[in-house]
Enzyme design. Structure first.
Site, PDB file in Angstrom:
ATOM      1  N   ARG A  54       9.248   7.452   7.064  1.00 24.78           N
ATOM      2  CA  ARG A  54      10.321   6.994   7.954  1.00 24.78           C
ATOM      3  C   ARG A  54      10.139   5.565   8.446  1.00 24.78           C
ATOM      4  NH1 ARG A  54      10.287  11.948   7.669  1.00 24.78           N
ATOM      5  NH2 ARG A  54       8.064  11.551   7.630  1.00 24.78           N
ATOM      6  N   THR A  55       8.957   5.266   8.981  1.00 31.06           N
ATOM      7  CA  THR A  55       8.792   3.967   9.637  1.00 31.06           C
ATOM      8  C   THR A  55       8.900   2.850   8.613  1.00 31.06           C
ATOM      9  OG1 THR A  55       7.316   5.121  11.143  1.00 31.06           O
ATOM     10  CG2 THR A  55       7.372   2.728  11.306  1.00 31.06           C
ATOM     11  N   LYS A  83     -11.057  -6.976  -1.498  1.00 25.53           N
ATOM     12  CA  LYS A  83     -12.157  -7.909  -1.820  1.00 25.53           C
ATOM     13  C   LYS A  83     -12.972  -8.239  -0.579  1.00 25.53           C
ATOM     14  CE  LYS A  83      -8.929 -10.221  -4.863  1.00 25.53           C
ATOM     15  NZ  LYS A  83      -8.082 -11.435  -4.825  1.00 25.53           N
ATOM     16  N   ARG A 104       1.089  -0.967  10.318  1.00 24.14           N
ATOM     17  CA  ARG A 104       0.521   0.329  10.719  1.00 24.14           C
ATOM     18  C   ARG A 104      -0.926   0.355  10.267  1.00 24.14           C
ATOM     19  NH1 ARG A 104       3.082   6.216   9.588  1.00 24.14           N
ATOM     20  NH2 ARG A 104       4.336   5.521  11.348  1.00 24.14           N
ATOM     21  N   HIS A 132       2.983   4.232  19.220  1.00 24.48           N
ATOM     22  CA  HIS A 132       3.962   4.094  18.127  1.00 24.48           C
ATOM     23  C   HIS A 132       5.292   3.669  18.782  1.00 24.48           C
ATOM     24  CE1 HIS A 132       6.172   4.584  14.517  1.00 24.48           C
ATOM     25  NE2 HIS A 132       5.790   5.785  14.150  1.00 24.48           N
TER      26      HIS A 132
HETATM   27  N1   CP Z   1       7.746   9.322  12.536  1.00 25.08           N
HETATM   28  C1   CP Z   1       6.945   8.637  11.697  1.00 25.08           C
HETATM   29  O1   CP Z   1       6.202   7.755  12.110  1.00 25.08           O
HETATM   30  O2   CP Z   1       7.051   9.010  10.387  1.00 25.08           O
HETATM   31  P1   CP Z   1       6.273   8.314   9.174  1.00 25.08           P
HETATM   32  O3   CP Z   1       4.805   8.594   9.381  1.00 25.08           O
HETATM   33  O4   CP Z   1       6.839   8.933   7.946  1.00 25.08           O
HETATM   34  O5   CP Z   1       6.536   6.841   9.257  1.00 25.08           O
END
Ligand code: CP
Length: 306
Positions: A54-55, A83, A104, A132
């Site tokens: 999703r993100t 590396k 992320r 998040h």
């Molecule tokens: N909700 C969420 O962060 O989903 P993903 O891990 O698929 O990005």
């Protein structure tokens, strides 16, 4: 003024600034075509050191739908990280190529660390079990969409409250609104960390339970979450706890008719698929709203207008 800012955790933005983002997101939803070229010539770097559907996809889709372009990786082993290049050097280099960075990482604090080396805005797309914030923007837009208010809401958060970064971010964010009440629903082993409870002390009421059947009865929002396998040291412990809560249609029917069930997804077993067609199950729409709110966020941080 949001132009040039980083988003590391949801409280980086004031409630007024969040409203600005939601107003823009709602306008994009109403007339997306108007925004289809606003990021023409702009580049977004998407640096994902951890898996995502999703993100990552919603940020990529957001930038493309605004007329911009995206580059990056979802496997750091395809970059010079393999590396031995440091995160600091990677950040300096990438920020010379692009207008905005989304990242992320499995380690808490990484996005904040990267923001110190970046010459362009950095957006935290999840740092370990910590925060998040763009999921929180998604969640808030969803609450606004269905409840038309952020005030006077009783919110049950259920599942892995220990490691669930989406939950930590949401709780911090919702505690800033009037008269929020939380019910933390978890097994003993996955209770809300003390530091999160300390942060909301005096701002919002909360209670703790392991009884979903009872807690669901007077909630306005039930926020389900999966048990975060990747954060467990012991696989045995994960297996023991993973199906502690399963929301079934029968359980949902103990809730109010205007309850909404949210989930950041991915789902594993914690919501039975027979719940999906109930009008109270809003988690798939929530995911779609996430793309629109990310479009608004990108526009605000880049300072672009129609
Ligand atoms: N909700 C969420 O962060 O989903 P993903 O891990 O698929 O990005």
């Amino acid at each position: 003024m949001l132009k040039g800012r980083n988003l590391i955790e949801p409280t980086n933005f004031s409630l007024e600034e969040l409203d600005e983002i939601f107003r823009l997101a709602n306008d994009i939803i109403a007339d997306e075509k108007k925004y289809s070229k606003v990021c023409d010539g702009k580049l977004l770097a998407s640096l994902f050191y951890e898996p995502s559907t999703r993100t990552k996809f919603s940020f990529d889709a957001a930038m493309y739908r605004l007329g911009g372009n995206v580059l990056g990786f979802s496997d750091p082993n395809t970059s010079s990280t393999a590396k031995g290049e440091s995160l600091a050097d990677t950040t300096v280099v990438v920020s010379n190529y692009v207008d905005i960075i989304v990242t992320r990482h499995p380690k808490e604090g990484t996005a904040k660390y990267m923001s110190k080396y970046s010459s362009v805005p950095v957006i935290n797309a999840g740092d370990g079990g910590h925060q998040h914030p763009t999921q929180t923007l998604t969640d808030l837009l969803t609450i606004d969409y269905y409840k038309k208010t952020f005030n006077n809401l009783k919110i049950g958060v259920c599942g892995d409250l220990k490691f669930g970064r989406t939950i930590h971010s949401l709780v911090k964010a919702m505690a800033r609104y009037e008269n929020t009440e939380f019910v933390f629903i978890s097994p003993e082993e996955l209770k809300m960390p003390g530091y999160v409870k300390e942060e909301i002390e005096g701002k919002a009421k909360y209670s703790e339970t392991n009884n979903l059947d009872e807690a669901i009865k007077d909630l306005d929002i039930l926020y389900m979450s999966r048990v975060q396998r990747e954060r467990f040291v012991s696989e045995e412990e994960y297996i023991r706890l993973k199906d502690y809560f399963i929301l079934t249609k029968d359980k949902l029917n103990k809730g109010k008719s205007d309850l909404i069930v949210m989930h950041p997804l991915p789902r594993v077993n914690e919501i039975s698929t027979d719940v999906d067609d109930d009008k109270r199950a809003v988690y798939f729409t929530q995911g779609k709203l996430g793309m629109y709110v990310r479009m608004a966020l990108i526009m605000k941080l880049l300072g672009v207008e129609v």
